[in-house]
Design a protein around this motif. Structure first.
Motif, PDB file in Angstrom:
ATOM      1  N   UNK A 124       3.850 -12.173   7.846  1.00  0.00           N
ATOM      2  CA  UNK A 124       2.780 -11.962   8.782  1.00  0.00           C
ATOM      3  C   UNK A 124       1.273 -11.943   8.305  1.00  0.00           C
ATOM      4  N   UNK A 125       0.702 -12.293   9.273  1.00  0.00           N
ATOM      5  CA  UNK A 125      -0.352 -12.161   8.660  1.00  0.00           C
ATOM      6  C   UNK A 125      -1.002 -11.101   9.823  1.00  0.00           C
ATOM      7  N   UNK A 126      -1.448 -10.474   8.851  1.00  0.00           N
ATOM      8  CA  UNK A 126      -2.190  -9.020   8.921  1.00  0.00           C
ATOM      9  C   UNK A 126      -3.721  -8.789  10.213  1.00  0.00           C
ATOM     10  N   UNK A 127      -4.067  -9.917   8.241  1.00  0.00           N
ATOM     11  CA  UNK A 127      -6.061 -10.209   8.891  1.00  0.00           C
ATOM     12  C   UNK A 127      -5.958 -11.570   8.267  1.00  0.00           C
ATOM     13  N   UNK A 128      -7.022 -12.377   9.551  1.00  0.00           N
ATOM     14  CA  UNK A 128      -7.343 -13.459   9.383  1.00  0.00           C
ATOM     15  C   UNK A 128      -8.681 -14.144   9.874  1.00  0.00           C
ATOM     16  N   UNK A 129      -9.608 -14.179   8.864  1.00  0.00           N
ATOM     17  CA  UNK A 129     -11.003 -15.227   9.297  1.00  0.00           C
ATOM     18  C   UNK A 129     -11.139 -15.954   8.431  1.00  0.00           C
ATOM     19  N   UNK A 130     -10.001 -16.840   8.291  1.00  0.00           N
ATOM     20  CA  UNK A 130     -10.071 -17.926   7.681  1.00  0.00           C
ATOM     21  C   UNK A 130     -10.253 -19.020   7.745  1.00  0.00           C
ATOM     22  N   UNK A 190       0.440  -1.103   0.308  1.00  0.00           N
ATOM     23  CA  UNK A 190       0.098  -0.093   0.079  1.00  0.00           C
ATOM     24  C   UNK A 190       0.909   1.520   0.223  1.00  0.00           C
ATOM     25  N   UNK A 191       0.580   2.378  -0.706  1.00  0.00           N
ATOM     26  CA  UNK A 191       1.043   3.630  -0.496  1.00  0.00           C
ATOM     27  C   UNK A 191       0.891   4.493   0.463  1.00  0.00           C
ATOM     28  N   UNK A 192      -0.724   4.164   1.190  1.00  0.00           N
ATOM     29  CA  UNK A 192      -0.382   4.452   2.294  1.00  0.00           C
ATOM     30  C   UNK A 192      -1.130   3.274   3.395  1.00  0.00           C
ATOM     31  N   UNK A 193      -1.069   4.460   4.535  1.00  0.00           N
ATOM     32  CA  UNK A 193      -1.831   2.834   5.995  1.00  0.00           C
ATOM     33  C   UNK A 193      -3.207   2.736   5.337  1.00  0.00           C
ATOM     34  N   UNK A 194      -3.167   1.411   5.586  1.00  0.00           N
ATOM     35  CA  UNK A 194      -4.489   0.748   4.624  1.00  0.00           C
ATOM     36  C   UNK A 194      -5.396   0.219   6.147  1.00  0.00           C
ATOM     37  N   UNK A 195      -6.774   1.011   6.188  1.00  0.00           N
ATOM     38  CA  UNK A 195      -7.258   0.962   7.137  1.00  0.00           C
ATOM     39  C   UNK A 195      -7.999  -0.669   7.112  1.00  0.00           C
ATOM     40  N   UNK A 196      -7.317  -1.455   8.348  1.00  0.00           N
ATOM     41  CA  UNK A 196      -7.920  -2.565   8.782  1.00  0.00           C
ATOM     42  C   UNK A 196      -9.411  -2.765   8.629  1.00  0.00           C
ATOM     43  N   UNK A 197     -10.274  -1.674   9.015  1.00  0.00           N
ATOM     44  CA  UNK A 197     -11.292  -1.945   8.894  1.00  0.00           C
ATOM     45  C   UNK A 197     -12.254  -2.476   7.349  1.00  0.00           C
ATOM     46  N   UNK A 198     -11.897  -2.210   6.294  1.00  0.00           N
ATOM     47  CA  UNK A 198     -11.631  -2.333   4.377  1.00  0.00           C
ATOM     48  C   UNK A 198     -11.410  -3.624   4.591  1.00  0.00           C
ATOM     49  N   UNK A 199     -11.042  -4.583   5.179  1.00  0.00           N
ATOM     50  CA  UNK A 199     -10.274  -6.460   5.307  1.00  0.00           C
ATOM     51  C   UNK A 199     -11.612  -6.641   5.418  1.00  0.00           C
ATOM     52  N   UNK A 200     -13.078  -6.127   6.672  1.00  0.00           N
ATOM     53  CA  UNK A 200     -14.026  -7.138   6.329  1.00  0.00           C
ATOM     54  C   UNK A 200     -15.001  -7.225   5.435  1.00  0.00           C
ATOM     55  N   UNK A 201     -14.288  -5.936   4.143  1.00  0.00           N
ATOM     56  CA  UNK A 201     -15.369  -6.858   3.064  1.00  0.00           C
ATOM     57  C   UNK A 201     -14.598  -8.020   2.733  1.00  0.00           C
ATOM     58  N   UNK A 202     -13.960  -9.492   2.850  1.00  0.00           N
ATOM     59  CA  UNK A 202     -13.494 -10.269   2.572  1.00  0.00           C
ATOM     60  C   UNK A 202     -13.937 -11.209   3.738  1.00  0.00           C
ATOM     61  N   UNK A 203     -14.214 -12.243   3.694  1.00  0.00           N
ATOM     62  CA  UNK A 203     -15.623 -13.180   4.154  1.00  0.00           C
ATOM     63  C   UNK A 203     -14.879 -14.411   3.939  1.00  0.00           C
ATOM     64  N   UNK A 204     -14.127 -15.298   5.451  1.00  0.00           N
ATOM     65  CA  UNK A 204     -13.706 -15.849   5.473  1.00  0.00           C
ATOM     66  C   UNK A 204     -12.217 -15.845   4.508  1.00  0.00           C
ATOM     67  N   UNK A 205     -11.158 -14.956   4.596  1.00  0.00           N
ATOM     68  CA  UNK A 205      -9.867 -14.659   4.102  1.00  0.00           C
ATOM     69  C   UNK A 205      -8.799 -14.364   5.146  1.00  0.00           C
ATOM     70  N   UNK A 206      -7.946 -15.098   4.309  1.00  0.00           N
ATOM     71  CA  UNK A 206      -6.734 -14.144   5.050  1.00  0.00           C
ATOM     72  C   UNK A 206      -5.139 -13.589   4.709  1.00  0.00           C
ATOM     73  N   UNK A 207      -4.977 -12.057   5.074  1.00  0.00           N
ATOM     74  CA  UNK A 207      -3.979 -11.531   4.403  1.00  0.00           C
ATOM     75  C   UNK A 207      -2.732 -11.546   4.625  1.00  0.00           C
ATOM     76  N   UNK A 208      -1.625 -12.209   4.184  1.00  0.00           N
ATOM     77  CA  UNK A 208      -0.120 -12.311   4.840  1.00  0.00           C
ATOM     78  C   UNK A 208       0.945 -11.049   3.655  1.00  0.00           C
ATOM     79  N   UNK A 209       1.655 -10.215   4.648  1.00  0.00           N
ATOM     80  CA  UNK A 209       2.410  -9.345   3.703  1.00  0.00           C
ATOM     81  C   UNK A 209       4.149  -9.419   4.642  1.00  0.00           C
ATOM     82  N   UNK A 210       4.694  -9.670   4.009  1.00  0.00           N
ATOM     83  CA  UNK A 210       5.783 -10.432   3.989  1.00  0.00           C
ATOM     84  C   UNK A 210       5.734 -11.219   5.228  1.00  0.00           C
TER      85      UNK A 210
END
Length: 473
Positions: free
Chosen positions: A467-473, A445-465
């Motif tokens: 590190x898990x930054x979001x997980x409801x998988x 991201x070119x600016x700090x993302x709002x983690x709340x915006x990840x909530x649009x992804x149901x049963x998802x996992x997001x990993x950056x470098x």
């Protein structure tokens, strides 16, 4: 003595018959000359050249494509055609005298019986302009008869080549039409090759329709290089390029200044689409939510490499659907690569369940990985909420580009693993969908993302470098 005399006369009679038939044996290679400016008269389309290799008559040039087509069919209907060896060349000369040929005189008609058909312009400095304003049928067709004819067999396949011709004002009349058995056979497939072909105000360039309900992958090979398709203005449900069972390749081709209201520009069912070599789509408007390209049941045989899309108004570039995969996988690496999106308006379409610019809908698990790299965008206006990529039941690998922030949603995925390498997502809602994993090798991201915006992804996992930054998988 009497017996010997009868034998002598019998042998002599057979030799005379043989010599008579031999003298009427038709040439397997027919070359017909067309001169639009010729003033030499002829009757019954007896023009263009000889059909019989023993004929010493000097025939005047045909003055129209219609007469050339009739002359070619005189050969096919002769009864002495040799299977597998029927070659036709139509050589157009002297286009500068009266280059505009229109009406029925512009129609070659059905030439199915030939194994190869070459329609060529003798000069390289001008094109024959074929005006279809008064046309009543196709420029050329390959229509298989209901009762197969053995003399029409071509064990090495058939080919149709058209070079250096400009078609204008064909409007809703199809220029090239095929209708034959499209069960795949490597030795009998059809090749259609267009080189330096231009069209103006011609809404149906090619329509490949199988004879019967069966059409198999690769039964027709289509190639277009250095083509220009201009000023299409169509409300037909028939796309300008309508393919079934066709492996189609466009090289350095221009799709320009056109408006479509009721169809995609290109439609392919069970085939391959490959647009490459600095091809350009410019000034194209596609209304009512239709995509530029729609592919059905082609597996992963769709490739768009080195393509510029500019000054266009459309809702979707690509709609890719697989109900079932009826195609082998080809060996080309990237599905989308080196694409430039410049000065385009992307409209919203609430009737499209994907509402995305690129959509990949696989209605069963696909065994391929969608490869996308190097997409550049500049001055893109997106109307309404829309996603850049929508992907279902297929893994994705993105490399080396940023999804533009003009799209409110970056990626919508269902049942997929998404590997993003050196890529970014700057949309307000980076991800949506369900049952998916996103893996970034670097901070995306070119600016700090709002983690709340990840909530649009149901049963998802997001990993950056790692590190898990979001997980409801």
């Amino acid at each position: 003595m009497k017996t010997k005399l009868i034998s002598f006369f019998a042998i002599s009679l057979l030799m005379c018959i043989f010599q008579s038939v031999a003298s009427q044996t038709l040439s397997t290679t027919i070359t017909l000359t067309v001169d639009f400016g010729s003033t030499t008269p002829y009757v019954n389309s007896e023009c263009g050249g000889i059909l019989n290799s023993g004929d010493t008559t000097v025939y005047p040039p045909c003055i129209s494509f219609k007469d050339a087509g009739n002359r070619a069919r005189q050969y096919l209907n002769s009864g002495l055609v040799i299977p597998n060896n029927n070659y036709l060349t139509i050589n157009v000369i002297n286009t500068t005298i009266s280059a505009n040929i229109g009406g029925e005189s512009a129609q070659l008609g059905n030439l199915y019986g030939f194994c190869t058909i070459d329609i060529l312009i003798a000069t390289t400095t001008s094109r024959a302009i074929v005006d279809g304003t008064l046309s009543t049928s196709y420029f050329v067709s390959l229509e298989e008869p209901n009762t197969p004819t053995q003399s029409y067999q071509c064990t090495s396949g058939k080919s149709l080549k058209i070079k250096n011709i400009e078609f204008t004002n064909w409007y809703n009349q199809t220029i090239i039409y095929t209708n034959f058995n499209q069960v795949y056979n490597v030795n009998t497939k059809l090749s259609i090759i267009l080189t330096l072909v231009y069209t103006w105000s011609s809404n149906s360039v090619i329509n490949v329709q199988p004879k019967g309900s069966i059409f198999e992958y690769g039964s027709v090979a289509f190639s277009c290089s250095n083509g220009y398709f201009n000023t299409i203005d169509s409300s037909l449900s028939l796309p300008p390029f309508n393919f079934r069972g066709v492996n189609a390749v466009f090289i350095n081709t221009r799709f320009l200044n056109s408006t479509l209201n009721s169809s995609p520009f290109i439609y392919s069912n069970i085939g391959l689409i490959y647009i490459r070599g600095n091809s350009v789509i410019d000034g194209v408007i596609i209304n009512n939510g239709f995509p530029f390209v729609k592919t059905m049941n082609v597996g992963d045989n769709f490739y768009y490499i080195g393509l510029k899309i500019s000054n266009c108004i459309l809702s979707k570039f690509l709609q890719h659907e697989n109900n079932q995969i009826n195609a082998p996988s080809e060996t080309i690496n990237h599905h989308l690569s080196s694409i430039n999106l410049i000065n385009n308006t992307i409209t919203s379409n609430n009737n499209d369940p994907t509402n995305s610019f690129f959509s990949f809908q696989n209605y069963q698990d696909a065994d391929y990985t969608l490869l996308i790299t190097s997409i550049y965008s500049e001055n893109i206006q997106v109307l309404g909420d829309k996603s850049f990529i929508w992907n279902q039941n297929c893994n994705t690998s993105l490399f080396g580009f940023e999804i533009p922030n003009s799209f409110s949603i970056g990626l919508i995925t269902q049942n997929s693993f998404n590997n993003l390498l050196d890529s970014g997502v700057s949309s307000n809602i980076p991800f949506a969908g369900n049952n998916s994993i996103f893996n970034f090798n670097s901070y995306p991201f070119y600016s700090s993302p709002n983690p709340l915006n990840f909530n649009y992804c149901d049963v998802c996992r997001i990993t950056i470098e790692g590190q898990v930054v979001y997980d409801n998988y």
